[in-house]
Every structure is written in C-alpha cells, then in structure tokens.
Motif scaffolding. Structure first.
Motif, PDB file in Angstrom:
ATOM      1  N   ARG A 176      19.028  69.916   9.494  1.00  0.00           N
ATOM      2  CA  ARG A 176      19.304  71.282   9.692  1.00  0.00           C
ATOM      3  C   ARG A 176      18.958  72.103  11.329  1.00  0.00           C
ATOM      4  NH1 ARG A 176      20.894  73.573   5.359  1.00  0.00           N
ATOM      5  NH2 ARG A 176      19.446  75.793   6.567  1.00  0.00           N
ATOM      6  N   GLY A 177      19.562  72.368  11.011  1.00  0.00           N
ATOM      7  CA  GLY A 177      19.709  73.404  13.136  1.00  0.00           C
ATOM      8  C   GLY A 177      18.998  73.975  13.191  1.00  0.00           C
ATOM      9  N   GLY A 178      17.977  73.972  14.017  1.00  0.00           N
ATOM     10  CA  GLY A 178      16.936  75.203  14.385  1.00  0.00           C
ATOM     11  C   GLY A 178      16.126  75.184  14.497  1.00  0.00           C
ATOM     12  N   PHE A 186      16.962  59.651  20.738  1.00  0.00           N
ATOM     13  CA  PHE A 186      18.296  59.999  20.996  1.00  0.00           C
ATOM     14  C   PHE A 186      17.878  60.906  19.863  1.00  0.00           C
ATOM     15  CE2 PHE A 186      18.482  55.594  21.217  1.00  0.00           C
ATOM     16  CZ  PHE A 186      19.883  54.944  21.242  1.00  0.00           C
ATOM     17  N   ASP A 187      18.489  62.508  20.591  1.00  0.00           N
ATOM     18  CA  ASP A 187      18.092  63.681  19.638  1.00  0.00           C
ATOM     19  C   ASP A 187      19.553  63.498  19.247  1.00  0.00           C
ATOM     20  OD1 ASP A 187      18.445  66.816  19.225  1.00  0.00           O
ATOM     21  OD2 ASP A 187      18.229  66.995  21.647  1.00  0.00           O
ATOM     22  N   PHE A 188      19.360  63.688  17.401  1.00  0.00           N
ATOM     23  CA  PHE A 188      20.386  63.563  16.641  1.00  0.00           C
ATOM     24  C   PHE A 188      20.704  65.382  15.984  1.00  0.00           C
ATOM     25  CE2 PHE A 188      19.639  59.241  15.188  1.00  0.00           C
ATOM     26  CZ  PHE A 188      20.695  58.135  15.519  1.00  0.00           C
ATOM     27  N   GLY A 189      21.264  65.483  16.965  1.00  0.00           N
ATOM     28  CA  GLY A 189      21.886  67.062  16.174  1.00  0.00           C
ATOM     29  C   GLY A 189      23.153  67.101  15.991  1.00  0.00           C
ATOM     30  N   GLY A 190      23.723  68.360  15.016  1.00  0.00           N
ATOM     31  CA  GLY A 190      24.987  68.121  14.723  1.00  0.00           C
ATOM     32  C   GLY A 190      24.798  67.647  13.474  1.00  0.00           C
ATOM     33  N   ASN A 191      23.977  67.124  12.930  1.00  0.00           N
ATOM     34  CA  ASN A 191      24.003  67.056  11.762  1.00  0.00           C
ATOM     35  C   ASN A 191      24.639  65.215  11.380  1.00  0.00           C
ATOM     36  OD1 ASN A 191      23.106  69.016  10.672  1.00  0.00           O
ATOM     37  ND2 ASN A 191      24.510  69.671   9.325  1.00  0.00           N
ATOM     38  N   ILE A 192      24.190  65.188  12.090  1.00  0.00           N
ATOM     39  CA  ILE A 192      24.467  63.482  12.537  1.00  0.00           C
ATOM     40  C   ILE A 192      23.602  62.238  11.481  1.00  0.00           C
ATOM     41  CG2 ILE A 192      26.889  63.747  13.509  1.00  0.00           C
ATOM     42  CD1 ILE A 192      24.572  61.983  15.372  1.00  0.00           C
ATOM     43  N   VAL A 239      10.541  70.048  11.287  1.00  0.00           N
ATOM     44  CA  VAL A 239      10.344  70.417  10.130  1.00  0.00           C
ATOM     45  C   VAL A 239      10.019  72.131  10.434  1.00  0.00           C
ATOM     46  CG1 VAL A 239      10.883  69.000   8.818  1.00  0.00           C
ATOM     47  CG2 VAL A 239       8.500  69.756   9.008  1.00  0.00           C
ATOM     48  N   THR A 240      10.424  73.361  10.091  1.00  0.00           N
ATOM     49  CA  THR A 240       9.715  74.642  10.176  1.00  0.00           C
ATOM     50  C   THR A 240       9.513  74.533   8.814  1.00  0.00           C
ATOM     51  OG1 THR A 240      12.183  75.525  10.059  1.00  0.00           O
ATOM     52  CG2 THR A 240      11.439  75.462  12.208  1.00  0.00           C
ATOM     53  N   VAL A 241       8.469  75.514   8.102  1.00  0.00           N
ATOM     54  CA  VAL A 241       8.444  76.752   7.049  1.00  0.00           C
ATOM     55  C   VAL A 241       9.695  77.117   5.947  1.00  0.00           C
ATOM     56  CG1 VAL A 241       6.180  77.072   7.400  1.00  0.00           C
ATOM     57  CG2 VAL A 241       8.345  78.653   7.721  1.00  0.00           C
ATOM     58  N   ASP A 242      11.135  76.785   6.510  1.00  0.00           N
ATOM     59  CA  ASP A 242      11.409  77.380   5.837  1.00  0.00           C
ATOM     60  C   ASP A 242      12.224  75.989   4.939  1.00  0.00           C
ATOM     61  OD1 ASP A 242      15.264  76.863   5.570  1.00  0.00           O
ATOM     62  OD2 ASP A 242      14.102  75.789   7.747  1.00  0.00           O
ATOM     63  N   LEU A 243      12.694  76.352   3.148  1.00  0.00           N
ATOM     64  CA  LEU A 243      12.499  75.237   2.325  1.00  0.00           C
ATOM     65  C   LEU A 243      13.132  74.507   1.992  1.00  0.00           C
ATOM     66  CD1 LEU A 243      11.190  74.629  -0.132  1.00  0.00           C
ATOM     67  CD2 LEU A 243      12.933  75.634  -1.651  1.00  0.00           C
ATOM     68  N   ALA A 244      14.433  74.124   3.160  1.00  0.00           N
ATOM     69  CA  ALA A 244      15.783  73.925   3.097  1.00  0.00           C
ATOM     70  C   ALA A 244      15.406  72.364   4.270  1.00  0.00           C
ATOM     71  CB  ALA A 244      17.282  73.838   4.144  1.00  0.00           C
ATOM     72  N   SER A 245      14.677  73.218   5.494  1.00  0.00           N
ATOM     73  CA  SER A 245      14.589  72.083   6.931  1.00  0.00           C
ATOM     74  C   SER A 245      13.110  71.367   6.348  1.00  0.00           C
ATOM     75  CB  SER A 245      13.335  72.814   7.335  1.00  0.00           C
ATOM     76  OG  SER A 245      12.428  73.037   7.538  1.00  0.00           O
ATOM     77  N   LEU A 246      12.172  71.545   4.740  1.00  0.00           N
ATOM     78  CA  LEU A 246      10.505  71.358   4.615  1.00  0.00           C
ATOM     79  C   LEU A 246      12.045  69.812   3.377  1.00  0.00           C
ATOM     80  CD1 LEU A 246       8.771  73.944   3.360  1.00  0.00           C
ATOM     81  CD2 LEU A 246       8.854  72.008   5.644  1.00  0.00           C
ATOM     82  N   GLN A 247      12.927  69.880   3.000  1.00  0.00           N
ATOM     83  CA  GLN A 247      13.574  68.549   2.035  1.00  0.00           C
ATOM     84  C   GLN A 247      14.379  68.565   2.959  1.00  0.00           C
ATOM     85  OE1 GLN A 247      16.181  71.874  -0.977  1.00  0.00           O
ATOM     86  NE2 GLN A 247      14.179  71.686  -1.984  1.00  0.00           N
ATOM     87  N   THR A 248      14.999  68.299   3.441  1.00  0.00           N
ATOM     88  CA  THR A 248      16.026  67.349   4.317  1.00  0.00           C
ATOM     89  C   THR A 248      14.511  66.846   5.203  1.00  0.00           C
ATOM     90  OG1 THR A 248      16.277  68.756   5.616  1.00  0.00           O
ATOM     91  CG2 THR A 248      18.393  69.108   4.343  1.00  0.00           C
ATOM     92  N   GLY A 249      13.798  67.198   6.011  1.00  0.00           N
ATOM     93  CA  GLY A 249      12.939  66.898   6.472  1.00  0.00           C
ATOM     94  C   GLY A 249      11.882  65.632   5.699  1.00  0.00           C
ATOM     95  N   MET A 250      11.522  66.200   4.631  1.00  0.00           N
ATOM     96  CA  MET A 250      10.982  65.044   4.450  1.00  0.00           C
ATOM     97  C   MET A 250      11.836  63.932   3.168  1.00  0.00           C
ATOM     98  SD  MET A 250       8.059  65.754   4.040  1.00  0.00           S
ATOM     99  CE  MET A 250       6.205  66.101   2.767  1.00  0.00           C
ATOM    100  N   ALA A 251      13.201  64.433   2.780  1.00  0.00           N
ATOM    101  CA  ALA A 251      14.675  63.373   2.743  1.00  0.00           C
ATOM    102  C   ALA A 251      14.788  61.811   3.595  1.00  0.00           C
ATOM    103  CB  ALA A 251      15.882  63.598   2.270  1.00  0.00           C
ATOM    104  N   THR A 252      14.258  62.782   4.465  1.00  0.00           N
ATOM    105  CA  THR A 252      14.867  61.913   6.410  1.00  0.00           C
ATOM    106  C   THR A 252      13.560  60.472   6.371  1.00  0.00           C
ATOM    107  OG1 THR A 252      15.686  63.563   7.618  1.00  0.00           O
ATOM    108  CG2 THR A 252      14.883  61.711   8.584  1.00  0.00           C
ATOM    109  N   LEU A 253      12.496  61.115   5.791  1.00  0.00           N
ATOM    110  CA  LEU A 253      11.298  60.413   6.516  1.00  0.00           C
ATOM    111  C   LEU A 253      11.709  59.236   5.352  1.00  0.00           C
ATOM    112  CD1 LEU A 253       7.985  62.635   7.015  1.00  0.00           C
ATOM    113  CD2 LEU A 253       8.948  60.784   8.432  1.00  0.00           C
ATOM    114  N   GLU A 254      11.431  59.362   3.871  1.00  0.00           N
ATOM    115  CA  GLU A 254      12.227  58.608   2.990  1.00  0.00           C
ATOM    116  C   GLU A 254      12.916  57.790   3.576  1.00  0.00           C
ATOM    117  OE1 GLU A 254      12.159  61.076  -0.230  1.00  0.00           O
ATOM    118  OE2 GLU A 254       9.520  61.228  -0.093  1.00  0.00           O
TER     119      GLU A 254
END
Ligand SMILES: Nc1ncnc2c1ncn2[C@@H]1O[C@H](COP(=O)(O)OP(=O)(O)O)[C@@H](O)[C@H]1O
Ligand SMILES: [Mg+2]
Length: 273
Positions: free
Chosen positions: A11-13, A92-98, A127-142
């Motif tokens: 997620r950006g930002g 490694f700073d993985f920007g650009g949704n990669i 992650v920030t409090v927005d739902l999309a970042s929480l979802q991608t963040g938790m999926a990333t940890l998994e």
C-alpha cells in the motif's frame, strides 16, 4: 553473516520510506555500515543520501508489467536478491507495490538456499488505520512466515492517519493479539510527527535534523516560537523512534558464523558523537 531488514506492505503512503529513512539515519548516527536498496518509481532516499548509501532500483510501468508475466526477466531481477540477503548489511524498501512479486519469486526459488530459515532477516510491515493497509499488512506478515519461518516479523503501527485505539474491537486487533501471543510478532508504534515544522523538514536527512537548532528552523522560514516548539516535538519523536529501532539495527550487525545464526556474537556497534 549480517542480518537484513525488509520494509514492505503493498500500500502506498503507509510509511515504508519514512521508516526506512529512520533506520538509515539511526544506523549512520551509530556508525553502522547500513546500505539501502530503494525500489521505487521515483527515487526518494537515493536523492537525499546519495548513491553510496542508497541504491535506487527503478520500478517503471514496463517493469511492473513484466512482474505480472513471470517471464525470464522477472526471475533474473529477483535472483540477485538471494546473494544480497546472504551477505546482509542491507535494508530493502519495497515500494512500487512489488513485495507480492518478491513472495512469488521466493516461494519457488529456494530462498532457504541463501538464508536458511531466515533467522537473520527482519521483516517490518508498516500499517495505518485504513482497512486496506491493515489487510495487506496482515497478509504480508502471513506470507513471510511461509518463506522464512525463522524471520523476525515486526508490525509497525503508523499513527499518521489516526490512532490505533479506534480499532480495539476489530478483527485486526484480534488477529494482532494472536500473532503477538502465539507467533512471536513484535509490534512497535510510529507516532505521527505533529511538529508544525515537519512539512518543511521532509526533504532533509533525519540524521541531520536531529542536530538542527532553532536558528536552522528560523532560516527555513519559521518564527522563533514555532521553531522552538517544533524542535521539542521533533526531538521527542526522533528519540522514541530511535529507541524502538536501534535494537533491530544492533541485532542486524551482530556478527554470527554462517550456519550458526543463533550463536552469540560480537557486536560491531560503535557509538560516535
Ligand atoms: N508517522 C508519520 N508522521 C509524519 N509524517 C508521516 C508519518 N508517516 C508517513 N508520513 C508522511 O506520509 C507520506 C507517505 O509516507 P511514505 O513513507 O512515503 O509511505 P510509503 O513509502 O509507504 O509509500 C510521506 O510524506 C511521509 O513523510
Ligand atoms: Mg515509499
């Protein structure tokens, strides 16, 4: 074998680059030889710190398209990260949704050949409090747990778009508690920087901001009282981030024998200043 830090969440930002910036500034202040690889459309850290400290790997549109095809170029691009992770000493700073492509690569390319169970890797997921970042963040940890079961996993709660206290009863909070209690995930907070001067300082290196005086802020266009109040807030913010992040840097530069990742080793941390 040195450790590596990977900062990721598609997620950006959410603060990936800011977190990477804090870590690089912290490493420089502690005289640790950290190098950063910045995957981004436009360079941010590379422009601030220069190519000796930060290597920019540009993510163009063509390149993003290539990722999806899984063709030869895709694997070649990612294959270079195996030896880099083995050597360590990099962030490694993985920007650009990669980061999704990194996982796709790692799942079929034998990442363990280079890093074993991943115990010298630290994955930091802002992650920030927005739902999309929480979802991608938790999926990333998994996904991290699948490719590197021994890696350290750090959830970084970035307060810049609202407080996490508002999520107390949420699915996120329950899953987080489970991860902390049973799966060894660490949670740290990245408070929002509320100093009025912050917007003027985002183009500066944090290892230099830490030494700025009121006169420096006045030169940047602030009134002396605003400069004074800003300094208090910024110094406290930098101090708290530094306290949270230094242990991970110290751990990263703790020397270990190849193949004996858990053996206690000497630290090469050397305090300057
Ligand atoms: N905790 C914070 N306090 C102040 N500003 C923040 C904070 N987190 C992010 N920002 C700002 O929000 C913007 C996006 O953050 P950035 O680190 O570039 O996100 P990403 O790399 O994940 O896309 C930047 O301008 C950054 O300085
Ligand atoms: Mg970024």
């Amino acid at each position: 074998m040195l450790g590596s830090i990977l900062v990721l969440n598609d997620r950006g930002g959410v603060g990936k680059t800011l977190l990477s910036h804090h870590l690089l500034a912290g490493a420089l202040l502690e005289a640790m030889p950290l190098r950063v690889v910045e995957y981004e459309v436009n360079e941010r850290l590379a422009r601030l710190f220069g190519p000796e400290l930060v290597e920019h790997r540009r993510i163009s549109q063509d390149f993003a398209n290539l990722m999806g095809t899984g063709g030869d170029g895709f694997f070649e691009f990612w294959d270079q990260i195996g030896p880099e992770l083995q050597r360590g000493g990099r962030l490694f700073d993985f920007g650009g949704n990669i980061s999704q492509w990194f996982f796709n690569w790692a799942e079929v390319s034998g990442l363990d050949y280079y890093v074993g169970d991943g115990s010298r890797l630290t994955f930091m997921v802002p992650v920030t409090v927005d739902l999309a970042s929480l979802q991608t963040g938790m999926a990333t940890l998994e996904r991290v747990a699948v490719i590197a079961p021994g890696a350290k996993r750090v959830l970084v709660e970035n307060g810049c778009s609202g407080p996490f206290s508002q999520l107390e009863e949420s699915h996120y909070a329950k899953r987080k508690a489970e991860m902390v209690e049973r799966e060894n995930v660490t949670v740290i907070g990245m408070p929002a920087c509320t100093a009025p001067a912050w917007a003027r300082l985002t183009g500066h290196r944090l290892d230099q901001v830490v030494a700025m005086t009121r006169d420096d802020l006045v030169k940047l266009g602030m009134s002396p009282p605003v400069a004074s109040r800003s300094l208090i807030v910024i110094h406290e913010w930098l101090r708290s981030m530094n306290m949270a992040l230094t242990p991970f840097l110290t751990d990263m530069f703790r020397a270990t024998q190849p193949g004996a990742a858990k053996a206690p080793g000497k630290t090469i941390k050397a305090k300057v200043n």
